[in-house]
Each structure stands twice: as C-alpha cells, then as structure tokens.
Design a protein around this motif. Structure first.
Motif, PDB file in Angstrom:
ATOM      1  N   ALA A 279       0.828  -1.207   0.000  1.00 26.42           N
ATOM      2  CA  ALA A 279       0.000   0.000   0.000  1.00 26.42           C
ATOM      3  C   ALA A 279       0.862   1.257   0.000  1.00 26.42           C
ATOM      4  O   ALA A 279       0.580   2.221  -0.718  1.00 26.42           O
ATOM      5  CB  ALA A 279      -0.931  -0.013   1.210  1.00 26.42           C
ATOM      6  N   GLY A 280       1.938   1.251   0.803  1.00 22.82           N
ATOM      7  CA  GLY A 280       2.829   2.399   0.839  1.00 22.82           C
ATOM      8  C   GLY A 280       3.529   2.615  -0.489  1.00 22.82           C
ATOM      9  O   GLY A 280       3.737   3.755  -0.925  1.00 22.82           O
ATOM     10  N   GLN A 281       3.909   1.524  -1.166  1.00 21.31           N
ATOM     11  CA  GLN A 281       4.561   1.638  -2.468  1.00 21.31           C
ATOM     12  C   GLN A 281       3.603   2.214  -3.506  1.00 21.31           C
ATOM     13  O   GLN A 281       3.997   3.028  -4.346  1.00 21.31           O
ATOM     14  CB  GLN A 281       5.074   0.271  -2.902  1.00 21.31           C
ATOM     15  CG  GLN A 281       6.231  -0.262  -2.080  1.00 21.31           C
ATOM     16  CD  GLN A 281       6.577  -1.693  -2.430  1.00 21.31           C
ATOM     17  OE1 GLN A 281       5.708  -2.545  -2.583  1.00 21.31           O
ATOM     18  NE2 GLN A 281       7.868  -1.967  -2.563  1.00 21.31           N
ATOM     19  N   ARG A 282       2.340   1.795  -3.457  1.00 18.62           N
ATOM     20  CA  ARG A 282       1.363   2.316  -4.410  1.00 18.62           C
ATOM     21  C   ARG A 282       1.164   3.815  -4.223  1.00 18.62           C
ATOM     22  O   ARG A 282       1.114   4.577  -5.189  1.00 18.62           O
ATOM     23  CB  ARG A 282       0.025   1.584  -4.257  1.00 18.62           C
ATOM     24  CG  ARG A 282       0.064   0.121  -4.642  1.00 18.62           C
ATOM     25  CD  ARG A 282      -1.345  -0.462  -4.699  1.00 18.62           C
ATOM     26  NE  ARG A 282      -1.260  -1.903  -4.877  1.00 18.62           N
ATOM     27  CZ  ARG A 282      -1.345  -2.783  -3.884  1.00 18.62           C
ATOM     28  NH1 ARG A 282      -1.539  -2.365  -2.642  1.00 18.62           N
ATOM     29  NH2 ARG A 282      -1.253  -4.072  -4.121  1.00 18.62           N
ATOM     30  N   VAL A 326      -0.841   1.209 -11.154  1.00 21.89           N
ATOM     31  CA  VAL A 326      -1.325   1.444  -9.793  1.00 21.89           C
ATOM     32  C   VAL A 326      -2.682   2.140  -9.812  1.00 21.89           C
ATOM     33  O   VAL A 326      -3.610   1.760  -9.075  1.00 21.89           O
ATOM     34  CB  VAL A 326      -0.295   2.276  -9.001  1.00 21.89           C
ATOM     35  CG1 VAL A 326      -0.884   2.731  -7.667  1.00 21.89           C
ATOM     36  CG2 VAL A 326       0.969   1.475  -8.775  1.00 21.89           C
ATOM     37  N   ALA A 327      -2.822   3.165 -10.656  1.00 20.44           N
ATOM     38  CA  ALA A 327      -4.078   3.919 -10.701  1.00 20.44           C
ATOM     39  C   ALA A 327      -5.235   3.039 -11.148  1.00 20.44           C
ATOM     40  O   ALA A 327      -6.339   3.105 -10.580  1.00 20.44           O
ATOM     41  CB  ALA A 327      -3.926   5.112 -11.642  1.00 20.44           C
ATOM     42  N   LEU A 328      -4.989   2.214 -12.151  1.00 17.54           N
ATOM     43  CA  LEU A 328      -6.032   1.329 -12.656  1.00 17.54           C
ATOM     44  C   LEU A 328      -6.445   0.313 -11.603  1.00 17.54           C
ATOM     45  O   LEU A 328      -7.641   0.086 -11.357  1.00 17.54           O
ATOM     46  CB  LEU A 328      -5.530   0.622 -13.913  1.00 17.54           C
ATOM     47  CG  LEU A 328      -6.471  -0.348 -14.621  1.00 17.54           C
ATOM     48  CD1 LEU A 328      -7.785   0.335 -14.963  1.00 17.54           C
ATOM     49  CD2 LEU A 328      -5.811  -0.895 -15.882  1.00 17.54           C
ATOM     50  N   SER A 329      -5.477  -0.292 -10.949  1.00 19.46           N
ATOM     51  CA  SER A 329      -5.768  -1.291  -9.915  1.00 19.46           C
ATOM     52  C   SER A 329      -6.509  -0.647  -8.740  1.00 19.46           C
ATOM     53  O   SER A 329      -7.452  -1.237  -8.187  1.00 19.46           O
ATOM     54  CB  SER A 329      -4.469  -1.940  -9.422  1.00 19.46           C
ATOM     55  OG  SER A 329      -3.754  -2.514 -10.500  1.00 19.46           O
ATOM     56  N   PHE A 330      -6.083   0.543  -8.350  1.00 20.22           N
ATOM     57  CA  PHE A 330      -6.745   1.258  -7.249  1.00 20.22           C
ATOM     58  C   PHE A 330      -8.198   1.534  -7.590  1.00 20.22           C
ATOM     59  O   PHE A 330      -9.102   1.310  -6.767  1.00 20.22           O
ATOM     60  CB  PHE A 330      -6.008   2.566  -6.964  1.00 20.22           C
ATOM     61  CG  PHE A 330      -6.706   3.434  -5.954  1.00 20.22           C
ATOM     62  CD1 PHE A 330      -6.532   3.213  -4.599  1.00 20.22           C
ATOM     63  CD2 PHE A 330      -7.555   4.460  -6.357  1.00 20.22           C
ATOM     64  CE1 PHE A 330      -7.197   4.003  -3.650  1.00 20.22           C
ATOM     65  CE2 PHE A 330      -8.210   5.258  -5.428  1.00 20.22           C
ATOM     66  CZ  PHE A 330      -8.020   5.022  -4.073  1.00 20.22           C
ATOM     67  N   ARG A 331      -8.451   2.027  -8.794  1.00 19.73           N
ATOM     68  CA  ARG A 331      -9.821   2.370  -9.178  1.00 19.73           C
ATOM     69  C   ARG A 331     -10.695   1.115  -9.230  1.00 19.73           C
ATOM     70  O   ARG A 331     -11.859   1.128  -8.787  1.00 19.73           O
ATOM     71  CB  ARG A 331      -9.813   3.090 -10.532  1.00 19.73           C
ATOM     72  CG  ARG A 331     -11.150   3.686 -10.934  1.00 19.73           C
ATOM     73  CD  ARG A 331     -11.018   4.647 -12.106  1.00 19.73           C
ATOM     74  NE  ARG A 331     -10.334   4.055 -13.237  1.00 19.73           N
ATOM     75  CZ  ARG A 331      -9.089   4.361 -13.601  1.00 19.73           C
ATOM     76  NH1 ARG A 331      -8.399   5.255 -12.911  1.00 19.73           N
ATOM     77  NH2 ARG A 331      -8.535   3.791 -14.643  1.00 19.73           N
ATOM     78  N   GLN A 332     -10.184   0.028  -9.785  1.00 22.31           N
ATOM     79  CA  GLN A 332     -10.962  -1.209  -9.864  1.00 22.31           C
ATOM     80  C   GLN A 332     -11.324  -1.744  -8.485  1.00 22.31           C
ATOM     81  O   GLN A 332     -12.392  -2.335  -8.302  1.00 22.31           O
ATOM     82  CB  GLN A 332     -10.178  -2.262 -10.651  1.00 22.31           C
ATOM     83  CG  GLN A 332     -10.083  -1.963 -12.139  1.00 22.31           C
ATOM     84  CD  GLN A 332      -9.061  -2.842 -12.849  1.00 22.31           C
ATOM     85  OE1 GLN A 332      -8.113  -3.322 -12.230  1.00 22.31           O
ATOM     86  NE2 GLN A 332      -9.248  -3.039 -14.139  1.00 22.31           N
TER      87      GLN A 332
END
Length: 403
Positions: A279-282, A326-332
């Motif tokens: 989570a911190g890396q993202r 990261v942005a795509l994975s977060f949004r999904q």
C-alpha cells in the motif's frame, strides 16, 4: 460480493487482450498508410484519424452506462466480432480497388466505437476475473502485452505487411481481432456480469456515475493527475517528429528509435509493476510519478539533445506505465462493481480527451515560440497537476491503497 473466477481463466483473457492489442497496433499503421496511398493529402489522412478518435467524445460517457447494465465479457466478444467483420469488409474492398476516404472514415469510426466499448468493458470486467489482491499483477501483465503489441510489434508488422500488399495488412488486422473474439468467447461465463439492479434512465445513470466520481476524493485526484500527464504527453509526442528533425538532427530512423525507447521504458515498468504491491509503495508511485515525468520533460527543454531526449522518453514511459498500473488497480478495487463502468467511462473520457487537446495546444505553441518551448510547457502542465493533487493524495490513508 463479486464472483471471481479461477486465475487460470485469466490466461485466456490475457491472450485475447494481447491479440486485440496486436490488432490495434496493426490498425494504427494500416489505416493511415491506406489513406495516404489514396493521394488524399494531409487533410484526408487527418479526417480518417479524427474519425477514429471521435467516438471517445460521442460515446465515451454513455458507454459506461451500458457496461454497467449488460454482461461485460459478452459485450467484449461482440465488439471483437464487429471489428473483425469491419476489417474483413475493408479487405474485400481493398482487393476490389473500391476504397476511398469516405469508406475509410466509416471504418475508422466503427473501429473507434468498438475501441471505446471494449476499453471500458475490459477494465470493468477484470475484478470479476481475478481476485482483488491479484489486480495489480493482472494489470501489469495486461499493460505489458498492450505495449509490446500495440506500440512495438503491431505497427512494425503492419508496416511490413503493407509494403508487401495493402490487402494483406488489412486482412491480418481482421484476423487478429477474430482470434481475440475466439479466445474471449471461450472465457465468457458469469464473470464480468454486473450485479442485478433496477436501471434508471440513461441520463440518471450518467449523473449517478459522475456524482460518485467527483465525490471520491482520491479517485478524482488520480484522474486529475492523469489528465495533466496526458495533456503534456499528447503535446510533446505530437511535435516530437519536428523536434527530432529540426533540433536533434536525426531522421526517420532516429525518430523511430525515440518512439521505441519510450515503449521500452513502459515494458520495463510493466515487467516489475506487480512487485511494487505494498500500500505504501502504491501511494509513493502516485506521488512520485508526476514529478518524475515533469523532470523528464524539463530535461528535454534544458538539454535538447538526442541522448537526453532518449533517456527522458525512457523515464517518461516507465513512470507513466507504473502510475497507470497502480491507478487502474486502485480504481478497480475502490469503485463498487455496479458503478465501475460509469466511473471508468468518466475517467477515460477525460484522460483520452486530453490527448488531442494537448497536441493542438503544442502545435500553436511551437508555431508561436518554437518547437523547443513545448517540452518546458509540458513540464509546467504536469507540475500544475502535481500541485493540484498533492494534498489529497498525500493525506489519503495508507490503507486506502491496499488491495
């Protein structure tokens, strides 16, 4: 709860995605070359290109409504079959020497419409194919396939095939989408089916999706930064060929290498993206990507040489790809499944709309202040985007980035 499928089924999905990306890469070369071969001049080529991009403005938002109503994988299957049929018909017309610019405009618009639906449906279907904790790994592999096929192999193969015969390039393009259709058809099941709900009017569904998007602080901030990066990237890439010729002193080969270097940076990022899974890396990637991209553009503005530009493009490609993963994975993971199609559509509409606007602005700026003014301006645009989103991203709880 979302229904998840065994991860082995992702293999078929990935193969279909990669074949589709190859088709996109072939199309990116075949249609402009075909338009140019008709002696239509720059205006004719530009009209065909505009027809291919126009569906994002026409259908970009409303596509999300239907993606949230209908089975997503089945929509993707239908889209791939439509793409294959459109290109098959075009191949027949090319063979019969019956192709003109109006035909290419229609085909480009149909293919562009299919791209809009496929893109929104594909990103919305993935959370029902792989478990939540594997989203980043899956997106890394998907982007790796997309970059390698759509940006590297596809355009190269398309150019070679067109040099042999125009009809061959178009026919192979149709075959790539037909293969993707077959692979997706084997994957279809309950995956990608939104949760049952009572649909409202199209207008109401659009408003609900937009309202959710603009109220979600972190999701909105990531999209704002994406828009800034695309405005800058669209402008810089639009004038890169002029910069290469007039200031860097390289010809077609040198320009081609510059374009490829950016893709190679993206490939490297795609290969390592699934390893930066904390989570911190993202959150760190979301915070660092903008400044790194701005610095890359600024370096080209300060030191407009071929080696610096090549290095800057490699850095830009790597940083942008890591951010996208990261942005795509977060949004999904963050958006409810019943809302994912509409939120994805809002994001893609804004982000894809920024590319032509950036290109247009860069053209005017280059005419007024010289081609070397574009890179510093691109850096400034990204820097403004970073400043606009730094507070919401830096203050977002770390566990919000956990999958």
């Amino acid at each position: 709860m979302l229904r998840t499928r065994p991860t082995t089924e992702f293999t078929g999905y990935l193969a279909a995605w990669t074949s589709s990306a190859l088709g996109d890469g072939l199309r990116a070369t075949a249609l402009p070359l075909l338009a140019s071969s008709l002696a239509a001049g720059p205006r004719g080529v530009a009209v065909v290109a505009a027809a291919g991009g126009a569906p994002w403005l026409v259908f970009g938002l409303v596509s999300g409504v239907f993606v949230d109503r209908w089975p997503r994988l089945r929509m993707m299957v239908a889209v791939q079959l439509t793409r294959a049929a459109a290109l098959g018909a075009l191949a027949a017309l090319v063979a019969a020497d019956l192709v003109g610019i109006p035909v290419l405009v229609v085909v480009a618009f149909v293919l562009g419409t299919c791209e809009v639906v496929f893109d929104v449906a594909a990103h919305s279907a993935l959370p029902s194919i792989v478990p939540r904790e594997q989203l980043q790994k899956a997106n890394s592999r998907l982007l790796l396939g997309e970059i390698s096929m759509a940006e590297l192999a596809g355009p190269l193969i398309g150019g070679v095939l067109f040099a042999v015969a125009a009809v061959l390039a178009v026919a192979v393009n149709a075959a790539a989408f037909l293969v993707a259709f077959g692979l997706l058809a084997l994957t279809v099941g309950s995956a990608g089916r939104p949760e049952p709900r009572e649909p409202g009017s199209i207008g109401q569904d659009l408003r609900d999706g937009a309202r959710w998007f603009f109220r979600a602080r972190t999701v909105r901030a990531i999209s704002v930064l994406s828009v800034a990066v695309n405005l800058a990237s669209g402008g810089f890439l639009a004038i890169l060929v002029v910069l290469a010729r007039e200031r860097l002193g390289v010809g077609a080969v040198g320009y081609g290498v510059l374009v490829a270097v950016g893709s190679v940076g993206g490939l490297i990022a795609g290969a390592v993206g699934d390893r930066l899974a904390g989570a911190g890396q993202r959150r760190a990637i979301c915070l660092a990507a903008g400044p790194v991209i701005a610095a890359a553009f600024l370096a080209v503005g300060v030191f407009p040489t071929w080696p610096v530009t090549a290095l800057a493009l490699a850095v830009w490609g790597a940083a942008a790809t890591l951010f996208n993963i990261v942005a795509l994975s977060f949004r999904q993971a963050a958006v409810p499944d019943e809302m994912l199609g509409r939120v994805t559509a809002v994001h893609r509409f804004l982000v894809w709309g920024a590319l032509p606007l950036g290109a247009l602005a860069a053209g005017f700026l280059a005419d007024a202040a010289g081609v070397t003014a574009v890179a510093p301006a691109a850096a400034a645009v990204v820097a403004v985007g970073v400043l606009a989103v730094w507070r919401p991203l830096s203050q977002a709880p770390r566990d919000q980035f956990a999958l």
